[in-house]
Write an enzyme that holds these catalytic residues in place. Structure first.
Site, PDB file in Angstrom:
ATOM      1  N   TYR A   5      10.000   3.156   9.528  1.00  0.00           N
ATOM      2  CA  TYR A   5      10.866   3.203   8.342  1.00  0.00           C
ATOM      3  C   TYR A   5      11.238   4.640   7.994  1.00  0.00           C
ATOM      4  O   TYR A   5      10.366   5.521   7.981  1.00  0.00           O
ATOM      5  CB  TYR A   5      10.168   2.588   7.142  1.00  0.00           C
ATOM      6  CG  TYR A   5      10.174   1.080   7.132  1.00  0.00           C
ATOM      7  CD1 TYR A   5      11.377   0.365   7.188  1.00  0.00           C
ATOM      8  CD2 TYR A   5       8.988   0.371   7.053  1.00  0.00           C
ATOM      9  CE1 TYR A   5      11.377  -1.022   7.164  1.00  0.00           C
ATOM     10  CE2 TYR A   5       8.980  -1.016   7.027  1.00  0.00           C
ATOM     11  CZ  TYR A   5      10.171  -1.710   7.085  1.00  0.00           C
ATOM     12  OH  TYR A   5      10.171  -3.063   7.056  1.00  0.00           O
TER      13      TYR A   5
ATOM     14  N   LYS B  52     -20.779  -5.657  -7.967  1.00  0.00           N
ATOM     15  CA  LYS B  52     -19.500  -5.859  -8.663  1.00  0.00           C
ATOM     16  C   LYS B  52     -18.346  -5.788  -7.662  1.00  0.00           C
ATOM     17  O   LYS B  52     -18.528  -5.313  -6.534  1.00  0.00           O
ATOM     18  CB  LYS B  52     -19.346  -4.793  -9.751  1.00  0.00           C
ATOM     19  CG  LYS B  52     -19.318  -3.364  -9.230  1.00  0.00           C
ATOM     20  CD  LYS B  52     -19.510  -2.358 -10.357  1.00  0.00           C
ATOM     21  CE  LYS B  52     -19.462  -0.933  -9.826  1.00  0.00           C
ATOM     22  NZ  LYS B  52     -19.823   0.054 -10.865  1.00  0.00           N
TER      23      LYS B  52
HETATM   24  C1  PLP Z   1     -20.796   0.909 -10.425  1.00  0.00           C
HETATM   25  C2  PLP Z   1     -21.977   1.243 -11.217  1.00  0.00           C
HETATM   26  C3  PLP Z   1     -23.203   1.494 -10.588  1.00  0.00           C
HETATM   27  C4  PLP Z   1     -23.329   1.666  -9.106  1.00  0.00           C
HETATM   28  O1  PLP Z   1     -22.799   2.947  -8.773  1.00  0.00           O
HETATM   29  P1  PLP Z   1     -22.786   3.511  -7.285  1.00  0.00           P
HETATM   30  O2  PLP Z   1     -22.237   4.882  -7.424  1.00  0.00           O
HETATM   31  O3  PLP Z   1     -21.868   2.616  -6.515  1.00  0.00           O
HETATM   32  O4  PLP Z   1     -24.159   3.472  -6.780  1.00  0.00           O
HETATM   33  C5  PLP Z   1     -24.331   1.653 -11.395  1.00  0.00           C
HETATM   34  N1  PLP Z   1     -24.240   1.585 -12.736  1.00  0.00           N
HETATM   35  C6  PLP Z   1     -23.061   1.383 -13.373  1.00  0.00           C
HETATM   36  C7  PLP Z   1     -23.030   1.335 -14.856  1.00  0.00           C
HETATM   37  C8  PLP Z   1     -21.892   1.215 -12.647  1.00  0.00           C
HETATM   38  O5  PLP Z   1     -20.729   1.039 -13.278  1.00  0.00           O
END
Ligand code: PLP
Length: 381
Positions: A276, A55
């Protein structure tokens, strides 16, 4: 070197005007390390299958390229957050691998998701009903995953909805239940009581549903132990080199390296204001260097981190600007740092997890915030 992937990425970079010569900073992504991390997780998982969570464009590192690297290790199951990400990933990977959409489908997205062969994670009875209606409309069986809420209260069917689905003989008509899953809230804290409570709730809720493969563990969940593994694990962070066991040494291999170019280096006089707001004033003649990386590149404005040059630590001085940061380079021999030299921002001298700590956040946010004007270099698939 993976010439097909490297070739594609080089061309993209050049087309975007982000060739090595013209870019202000270089992000190196080691696909060999991603694969190594996948193998390390597989070894820990024994017989449990291992998916790849890609993702947010593969945590900012390139979903399609990462997924292809994982496919070379035998990974045939991927997770994205949104249907739009799933459609892009399907276009990149072609038919074959399973692509799950963690957020499920917003109303109206079902047709496109079905056309792309995505597996929605139904988080509510409404999402399940809409997908059932889509299967009926298309006149074919569609795969579905169901998420139950075992105690995080973020996504998934609460126990009353799971019970309603269990009591409804038509709940899965026209659907093929391919996965029952849930997500852990506190997996990075192994002693947290929620881990065992969620495990028990998940065991109970999944038994109410038709028999299907089960999935509970994210990266940190894998390290809680075999009881949390079930049939399929869903690591993201650990694949990208983020420490899934924050209280212990990082068992993963680092994946990213970020280097920024020196724009100019010089000596400023005593009493001169720096950056800045003049938040720093030189208390004597001071050697400084300005690098071409700033908050527009995702480097937190408030991050009090360091750059490194040949293992010498160079503190930030003054405020982080949009496109640049000023470094105190007094600890380097005079004249040793010149325009065009690269200083390390993330790498062996300063890890991703350390940068997160300096930034008051977690490594997940550092990675997914990294900007889009770096020259990207992909190594070793
Ligand atoms: C993002 C996510 C993962 C992966 O989690 P990590 O901590 O990055 O390994 C797995 N399952 C769900 C539902 C997620 O939202």
């Amino acid at each position: 070197m993976e010439t097909d992937v490297d070739g594609i990425v080089e061309r993209l970079n050049e087309a975007d005007g982000q060739g090595l010569a013209t870019a202000g900073a270089v992000l190196t992504i080691d696909l060999g390390a991603v694969r190594e991390n996948y193998r390390r997780l597989k070894a820990r998982l024994g017989g449990t299958r291992c998916a790849g969570v890609v993702k947010a464009d593969g945590y900012g590192l390139g979903a399609a390229v990462i997924a292809r690297a994982l496919q070379k290790e035998g990974c045939d199951s991927f997770f994205v957050a949104n249907a739009s990400e799933g459609i892009d990933l399907r276009a990149a990977l072609g038919t074959g691998p399973a692509i799950h959409v963690l957020n499920g489908l917003p109303p109206g997205a079902e047709g496109e998701a079905a056309a792309a062969g995505l597996i929605p994670v139904a988080n509510s009875t409404d999402q399940l009903a809409a997908w059932r209606a889509t299967a009926r409309r298309l006149g074919r069986k569609l795969p579905v995953a169901v998420q139950v809420d075992s105690g995080m209260s973020r996504l998934g069917m609460p126990p009353v909805e799971v019970e309603a689905v269990a009591a409804d003989a038509e709940a899965f008509t026209g659907l093929d239940l391919v996965l029952v899953m849930s997500h852990l809230a506190c997996a990075d804290e192994p002693d947290h009581a929620a881990n065992r409570a969620q495990l028990a709730a998940f065991e109970r809720l999944r038994r109410l549903l038709p028999a299907a493969p089960a999935s509970l563990a994210n990266s940190s969940g894998i390290f809680l132990g075999p009881e949390w593994h079930f049939d399929l694990a869903r690591p993201g962070a650990a694949l990208y080199g983020i420490n899934p066991t924050p209280d212990a040494d990082n068992p993963m291999h680092p994946v990213v390296r970020l280097e920024a170019k020196v724009i100019q280096a010089r000596t400023i006089g005593a009493g001169v204001g720096i950056g800045y707001g003049h938040t720093a004033i030189a208390d004597g003649p001071l050697r400084v260097a300005t690098i071409s990386l700033g908050y527009a590149d995702g480097w937190r404005r408030r991050a009090a981190a360091f750059a490194h040059f040949k293992d010498v630590r160079l503190p930030f001085i003054g405020r982080v600007s949009m496109d640049s940061i000023i470094l105190d380079v007094s600890d380097l021999p005079e004249g040793s740092l010149k325009a065009g030299d690269m200083v390390e921002m993330i790498g062996p001298s300063q890890t991703l997890d350390e940068v997160a700590r300096y930034s008051g956040t977690i490594a997940y946010e550092v990675l997914t915030s990294l900007g889009h004007r770096f020259h990207r270099r992909y190594l070793g698939a």
